[in-house]
Design a protein around this motif. Structure first.
Motif, PDB file in Angstrom:
ATOM      1  N   VAL A 132       0.913  -1.160  -0.091  1.00  0.00           N
ATOM      2  CA  VAL A 132       0.038  -0.111  -0.196  1.00  0.00           C
ATOM      3  C   VAL A 132       0.869   1.304  -0.061  1.00  0.00           C
ATOM      4  O   VAL A 132       1.558   1.502   0.805  1.00  0.00           O
ATOM      5  N   ILE A 133       0.788   2.151  -1.111  1.00  0.00           N
ATOM      6  CA  ILE A 133       1.761   3.077  -1.049  1.00  0.00           C
ATOM      7  C   ILE A 133       0.958   4.395  -1.124  1.00  0.00           C
ATOM      8  O   ILE A 133       1.249   5.488  -0.707  1.00  0.00           O
ATOM      9  N   GLY A 134      -0.442   4.321  -0.968  1.00  0.00           N
ATOM     10  CA  GLY A 134      -1.332   5.321  -0.697  1.00  0.00           C
ATOM     11  C   GLY A 134      -2.754   4.932  -0.435  1.00  0.00           C
ATOM     12  O   GLY A 134      -3.345   3.712  -0.510  1.00  0.00           O
ATOM     13  N   ILE A 135      -3.662   6.092   0.565  1.00  0.00           N
ATOM     14  CA  ILE A 135      -4.955   5.927   0.748  1.00  0.00           C
ATOM     15  C   ILE A 135      -5.909   6.861  -0.238  1.00  0.00           C
ATOM     16  O   ILE A 135      -5.676   7.994  -0.011  1.00  0.00           O
ATOM     17  N   ASN A 136      -6.458   6.188  -1.197  1.00  0.00           N
ATOM     18  CA  ASN A 136      -7.183   6.714  -1.979  1.00  0.00           C
ATOM     19  C   ASN A 136      -8.342   7.686  -1.296  1.00  0.00           C
ATOM     20  O   ASN A 136      -8.986   7.471  -0.332  1.00  0.00           O
ATOM     21  N   SER A 137      -8.281   8.860  -1.852  1.00  0.00           N
ATOM     22  CA  SER A 137      -9.051   9.978  -1.228  1.00  0.00           C
ATOM     23  C   SER A 137     -10.054  10.749  -1.982  1.00  0.00           C
ATOM     24  O   SER A 137     -11.226  10.804  -1.522  1.00  0.00           O
ATOM     25  N   SER A 138      -9.755  11.133  -3.180  1.00  0.00           N
ATOM     26  CA  SER A 138     -10.501  11.881  -3.973  1.00  0.00           C
ATOM     27  C   SER A 138     -10.240  11.896  -5.344  1.00  0.00           C
ATOM     28  O   SER A 138      -9.415  11.216  -5.751  1.00  0.00           O
ATOM     29  N   LYS A 139     -11.264  12.518  -6.111  1.00  0.00           N
ATOM     30  CA  LYS A 139     -10.878  12.721  -7.726  1.00  0.00           C
ATOM     31  C   LYS A 139     -11.492  13.928  -8.030  1.00  0.00           C
ATOM     32  O   LYS A 139     -12.283  14.500  -7.490  1.00  0.00           O
ATOM     33  N   ILE A 140     -11.052  14.630  -9.177  1.00  0.00           N
ATOM     34  CA  ILE A 140     -11.641  15.822  -9.793  1.00  0.00           C
ATOM     35  C   ILE A 140     -12.971  15.303 -10.676  1.00  0.00           C
ATOM     36  O   ILE A 140     -12.721  14.486 -11.593  1.00  0.00           O
ATOM     37  N   ALA A 141     -14.219  15.804 -10.263  1.00  0.00           N
ATOM     38  CA  ALA A 141     -15.177  15.204 -10.893  1.00  0.00           C
ATOM     39  C   ALA A 141     -15.898  16.241 -11.697  1.00  0.00           C
ATOM     40  O   ALA A 141     -16.811  16.758 -11.164  1.00  0.00           O
ATOM     41  N   GLN A 142     -15.265  16.276 -12.858  1.00  0.00           N
ATOM     42  CA  GLN A 142     -16.141  17.154 -13.971  1.00  0.00           C
ATOM     43  C   GLN A 142     -16.225  16.496 -15.072  1.00  0.00           C
ATOM     44  O   GLN A 142     -15.368  15.403 -15.357  1.00  0.00           O
ATOM     45  N   ASP A 143     -17.273  17.012 -16.124  1.00  0.00           N
ATOM     46  CA  ASP A 143     -17.514  16.222 -17.168  1.00  0.00           C
ATOM     47  C   ASP A 143     -16.348  16.438 -18.209  1.00  0.00           C
ATOM     48  O   ASP A 143     -16.198  15.253 -19.045  1.00  0.00           O
ATOM     49  N   GLU A 144     -15.586  17.358 -18.227  1.00  0.00           N
ATOM     50  CA  GLU A 144     -14.511  17.495 -19.258  1.00  0.00           C
ATOM     51  C   GLU A 144     -13.254  16.811 -18.435  1.00  0.00           C
ATOM     52  O   GLU A 144     -12.298  17.029 -19.145  1.00  0.00           O
ATOM     53  N   VAL A 145     -13.396  16.479 -17.294  1.00  0.00           N
ATOM     54  CA  VAL A 145     -12.181  15.786 -16.820  1.00  0.00           C
ATOM     55  C   VAL A 145     -12.178  14.256 -16.546  1.00  0.00           C
ATOM     56  O   VAL A 145     -13.016  13.691 -16.272  1.00  0.00           O
ATOM     57  N   GLU A 146     -11.141  13.522 -16.860  1.00  0.00           N
ATOM     58  CA  GLU A 146     -10.956  12.163 -16.904  1.00  0.00           C
ATOM     59  C   GLU A 146      -9.452  11.499 -16.459  1.00  0.00           C
ATOM     60  O   GLU A 146      -8.708  12.120 -16.868  1.00  0.00           O
ATOM     61  N   GLY A 147      -9.662  10.638 -15.472  1.00  0.00           N
ATOM     62  CA  GLY A 147      -8.447   9.909 -14.998  1.00  0.00           C
ATOM     63  C   GLY A 147      -7.551  10.787 -14.129  1.00  0.00           C
ATOM     64  O   GLY A 147      -6.374  10.645 -14.123  1.00  0.00           O
TER      65      GLY A 147
END
Length: 391
Positions: A254-269
Motif C-alpha cells: 500500500v503506497i497511498g490511501i485513496n481519497s478523492s478525484k476531480i469530478a467534472q464532465d471534461e476531466v477524466e483520469g
C-alpha cells in the motif's frame, strides 16, 4: 413428321434411334445437380440460415473431434500477484445515522478501508475522515456477507484520515505498507476498493501520474483554502465508495490511501491518494491518542493578496518587491507568537527559508515543524526581520 402437342411427350416426334447408356447417365447427373442448385436457390432466408447453422455446427463438431482440447490455465501476471497479496486486507465500510434503540438507524454512506494491523483481539483499519464523519454507527465488511461493528478510534479532518477498530477474530490478512517516497513517474498503480458501496473488492489499474502533487483543501466549506494536501496523482479509476481504499504498487504494498478525484464532465483520469509516508505518522497518532496534536502560533492571519493597495502602502509600508505573504491581524496573549516578538500587521514571508504565500502554507509549515524550533522571516514597517519560535 407430325405436329407438336403439349399433351403428349415430345419424344414421340423425334427420330427414333439407339441411345448410348453413358450419355443417359450423364444427363441424369446433370439434371440432379441442376435440381439441387435450384432447390437451394429458392430456399427461404430462414431455411438458408438454418442450413448455415447446421453447416457451422457440423464443421465445429468435426473440428472438435479431430483436435485435442486442453483445459484453460489461469495466467499469473505481476498485477494479479500484487492484487492477490493486498485484496483481502481491503474492506468495505458502511455508515449509519440515527438511534438504534429508539427510531432505528439508516445507512447513509459507504466507503473503503485498509486493515493495517492486528494486535491482541483487535484489528485496526485506516480510512478517510470524510467516510465516517457524522456517523452514529460504523460497520466493516471483512468478507462477503460478514459485517462487524467498528469503533472510530480517532479522526483527523485536515489530512482526511481516520482509524477504526474491529474484532480481529475474522481477520486473516493485514496490508503491507510501502515507501511512497520511492515512487517513480509512470510506474503501475492499482486501486482496490468498494466503488458505489456495493462492488466490494473492485480493482482498477493505471499509473502514477504525479508523485508529489499539492492540492488546496477547504475543510469547513467557507470557500477559503484551509490546508494544502500532499497527494499522489493517478489515472487508476477512483469512484465514489473507493475513498479510504488502497492504492498499491506492483509489489502489492500500500503506497497511498485513496481519497478523492476531480469530478467534472471534461476531466477524466485524475484521482488522488494520500501518500503512505504522510499517512503513517497520522495513523500512529490517531491509534494512540485519538487525535493529532499540532502546535499553534496563536495568531489570526490573512493572505497578503486580500489587502488593498492603500493598506499595503500606508499601513503595512511594504516595498513593491514583496508580493506574497500573510498578514498578522491579531496576536493572542501569552502565545508562542507573542513570546517570539511578533506583532499586529507584521507580514510573514518565509518559514525556515521557504516562501509563504497563504494561510494554508503557514499552517502546514507549523504543523510539519513537529515541535522543533522554527525560523520566521517577516516585514515590519517596511524592514525585513527574523525571529525564532520555540515549540
Amino acid at each position: 413428321m407430325g405436329y407438336y402437342d403439349d399433351s403428349e411427350s415430345k419424344e414421340q416426334y423425334l427420330p427414333q434411334k439407339k441411345r448410348n447408356p453413358f450419355f443417359t447417365v450423364l444427363i441424369m447427373i446433370i439434371v440432379a445437380v441442376v435440381s439441387s442448385a435450384a432447390t437451394v436457390f429458392f430456399m427461404t432466408s430462414d431455411e438458408f440460415g438454418l442450413l448455415e447453422d447446421r453447416a457451422s455446427t457440423a464443421s465445429s463438431q468435426t473440428t472438435t473431434s479431430s483436435l485435442p482440447v486442453k483445459n484453460a490455465v489461469a495466467v499469473k501476471s505481476d498485477t494479479t500477484k500484487a492484487v492477490d497479496k493486498a485484496l483481502e486486507s481491503v474492506v468495505g465500510i458502511y455508515t449509519y445515522q440515527g438511534n438504534q434503540l429508539f427510531e432505528g438507524t439508516t445507512e447513509t454512506g459507504a466507503g473503503s478501508g485498509v486493515i493495517y494491523k492486528k494486535s491482541g483481539n483487535y484489528a485496526y483499519i485506516v480510512t478517510n475522515h470524510h467516510v465516517v464523519e457524522g456517523a452514529s454507527q460504523v460497520e466493516v465488511q471483512v468478507s462477503e456477507g460478514t459485517r462487524l461493528q467498528a469503533k472510530v478510534i480517532g479522526s483527523d479532518e485536515l489530512t482526511d484520515l481516520a482509524v477504526l477498530r474491529i474484532d480481529g477474530s475474522k481477520v486473516n490478512s493485514v496490508a503491507e505498507f510501502g515507501d511512497s517516497s520511492k515512487l517513480t513517474l509512470g510506474e503501475p498503480a492499482i486501486a482496490i476498493g468498494n466503488p458505489l458501496g456495493f462492488l466490494e473488492g473492485s480493482v482498477t489499474e493505471g499509473i502514477i501520474s504525479s508523485t508529489n502533487r499539492t492540492i488546496p483543501v477547504d475543510t469547513n466549506g467557507d470557500g477559503q483554502e484551509d490546508w494544502q494536501s500532499e497527494v499522489i496523482q493517478t489515472d487508476a479509476s477512483i469512484n465514489p465508495g473507493n475513498s479510504g481504499g488502497a492504492l498499491i504498487n506492483i509489489d502489492g504494498q500500500v503506497i497511498g490511501i485513496n481519497s478523492s478525484k476531480i469530478a467534472q464532465d471534461e476531466v477524466e483520469g485524475i484521482g488522488f491518494a494520500i501518500p503512505m509516508n504522510v499517512a503513517k505518522p497520522i495513523i500512529e497518532d490517531l491509534e494512540q491518542d485519538g487525535k493529532v496534536d499540532r502546535p499553534t502560533l496563536g495568531v489570526r492571519i490573512a493572505d497578503l493578496s486580500q489587502v488593498n493597495p492603500v493598506g499595503r502602502t500606508e499601513t503595512l509600508k511594504l516595498p513593491d518587491s514583496v508580493q506574497e505573504g500573510v498578514v498578522i491581524i491579531e496576536v493572542e496573549g501569552s502565545s508562542l507568537a507573542e513570546k517570539a516578538g511578533l506583532k499586529q500587521y507584521d507580514v510573514i514571508t518565509k518559514v525556515n527559508g521557504d516562501k509563504i504565500s497563504s494561510d494554508a502554507e503557514l499552517r502546514r509549515s507549523i504543523y510539519e515543524s513537529n515541535g522543533k524550533k522554527m525560523s520566521i522571516t517577516y516585514y515590519r514597517n517596511g524592514k525585513e526581520q527574523t525571529t525564532t519560535v520555540s515549540f
